[in-house]
Design an enzyme around this catalytic site. Structure first.
Site, PDB file in Angstrom:
ATOM      1  N   CYS A 143       0.849  -1.281  -0.089  1.00 14.67           N
ATOM      2  CA  CYS A 143      -0.068  -0.138   0.068  1.00 14.67           C
ATOM      3  C   CYS A 143       0.977   1.170  -0.034  1.00 14.67           C
ATOM      4  O   CYS A 143       1.399   1.774   1.015  1.00 14.67           O
ATOM      5  CB  CYS A 143      -0.897   0.197   1.074  1.00 14.67           C
ATOM      6  SG  CYS A 143      -2.063   1.514   1.222  1.00 14.67           S
TER       7      CYS A 143
ATOM      8  N   CYS B 178      -0.363   4.276   2.041  1.00  9.97           N
ATOM      9  CA  CYS B 178      -0.153   4.132   3.562  1.00  9.97           C
ATOM     10  C   CYS B 178       1.126   4.135   3.839  1.00  9.97           C
ATOM     11  O   CYS B 178       1.400   4.742   5.068  1.00  9.97           O
ATOM     12  CB  CYS B 178      -0.757   2.652   3.877  1.00  9.97           C
ATOM     13  SG  CYS B 178      -2.171   1.900   3.317  1.00  9.97           S
ATOM     14  N   ASP B 179       1.927   3.777   3.088  1.00  8.12           N
ATOM     15  CA  ASP B 179       3.510   3.537   3.628  1.00  8.12           C
ATOM     16  C   ASP B 179       4.438   4.725   2.964  1.00  8.12           C
ATOM     17  O   ASP B 179       5.549   4.567   3.164  1.00  8.12           O
ATOM     18  CB  ASP B 179       3.956   2.190   3.393  1.00  8.12           C
ATOM     19  CG  ASP B 179       3.070   1.402   4.536  1.00  8.12           C
ATOM     20  OD1 ASP B 179       2.444   1.761   5.562  1.00  8.12           O
ATOM     21  OD2 ASP B 179       2.826   0.102   3.918  1.00  8.12           O
TER      22      ASP B 179
END
Ligand code: NDP
Length: 326
Positions: free
Chosen positions: A140, A143-144
């Site tokens: 992701c 997300c990261d």
């Protein structure tokens, strides 16, 4: 029946656009739906940056924002949205039994499955090792990606997700190397062109991951192999992103529902009905073709309407509401 068993008219499993839409329709039809959000409230869209193709948002909307709005809309009609993970089901009898977090037992007149799908990984030992360590493997980018600002990263995949994520990473990272296993993209032309035109994205065609390299704690690079020439070389990178598609989250339904070879639930064409009466499916748990937020929402609506009609046919005292058809 013990006191700990709850009885529910309509249980919705999963909280993406399919689940929330089913909850909106079921709540408006007086079915008092209970929705369990699962481990990723909001579903896959919460990991998507900008959603530009959902009708009604001319300027686009972020995935998390859209999910919050859908949840609020369902709650406005008093859908009961709960934290919790459905760990077991038993659809063998007249009453559909469902267990939450291995403990709480619920008996349901109808069940709407909206469990979606999860990211796939390559399955290499080195990939899994650094994934578990939280040391630089991710599925992701949204997300990261932040953790890799001004660094060099590698991303695997050639679909729309990989292109979207590579483009997202290119705005944060110094360089993004994209590994495409064939000599062409699977992604739509517009997404592939955007990636090709981005200066700090290098695309390596016919290239696969041989091993994720690291120092035992964090990723330091990736050894890749050209599948035409068998030549290997190493790329320095601190992040390894995997964007190679998804697997439907349907394991708990095995043995009760008909699934295809990948695990997608087989529904009666044109409906949300499964092979078990009173159990309906919506969204990516059954859809391996369209897999869009808007189609998931559409099938969530269908599942609620099918459940409502099922209840009405079964129980003459349950009136089909007209409000849900407006
Ligand atoms: P896809 O299944 O479309 O693509 C998966 C990609 O991963 C393919 O290119 C595939 O390669 C590659 N792949 C699979 N396994 C491996 C492996 N072991 N090693 C290397 N590469 C591998 O999945 P997506 O998640 O990209 O997209 C799913 C759906 O969601 C699609 O319908 C897509 O259009 C949609 N989507 C739409 C978006 C948007 O419109 N904004 C954004 C994201 C997704 P190969 O091509 O060789 O099979």
């Amino acid at each position: 029946m013990s006191d700990t068993i709850e009885k529910v008219k309509c249980l919705i499993i999963g909280s993406g656009p399919a689940g929330y839409t089913a909850a909106i329709y079921a709540a408006r039809a007086n079915m008092s739906p209970v929705l369990y959000q699962g481990t990723q409230p909001g579903g896959q869209l919460t990991t998507t940056n900008e959603v530009e193709n959902f009708p009604g948002y001319p300027e686009g909307v972020t995935g998390p924002e859209m999910m919050m709005q859908l949840q609020a809309q369902a709650q406005r009609f008093e859908a009961d949205i709960r934290d919790g993970w459905i760990t077991k089901v038993d659809f063998s009898g007249d009453v559909h039994k469902v267990w939450v977090n291995e403990e709480k037992e619920i008996h349901c007149d109808t069940v709407i499955i909206s469990t979606g799908a999860s990211a796939k990984y390559l399955g290499l030992d080195s990939e899994q090792k650094y994934l578990k360590l939280g040391g630089g493997v991710s599925a992701c980018a949204v997300c990261d990606g932040f953790f890799y600002r001004n660094q060099e990263v590698v991303i695997v995949g050639a679909g729309d997700s990989a292109c979207e994520e590579a483009h997202y990473l290119s705005k944060l990272c110094k360089k993004v190397t994209m590994l495409v296993r064939r000599d062409e993209f699977r992604a739509s032309k517009i997404m592939a062109t955007r990636v090709k035109n981005t200066e700090n994205i290098e695309i390596l065609f016919n290239t696969e991951t041989d091993e994720v390299l690291g120092d035992g704690q964090v990723v330091t690079g990736v050894r890749v192999i050209n599948n035409k020439t068998n030549e290997k070389h190493e790329i320095e990178a601190t992040g390894f992103f995997v964007a190679i598609g998804h697997k439907p989250n349907t394991d708990i339904f095995k043995g009760f529902l008909e699934l295809d070879e990948t695990g997608y639930i087989i529904n009666t064409p044109g409906t949300s009905k499964t092979n078990i009466e009173g159990v309906f499916v919506s969204g990516d748990a059954a859809d391996h073709v369209y897999r869009q937020a808007v189609t998931a929402a559409g099938t969530g609506c269908m599942a609620a309407l099918d459940a409502e009609r099922y209840l009405a046919a079964k129980d003459a005292t349950f009136e089909v509401s007209t409000s849900s058809y407006n």
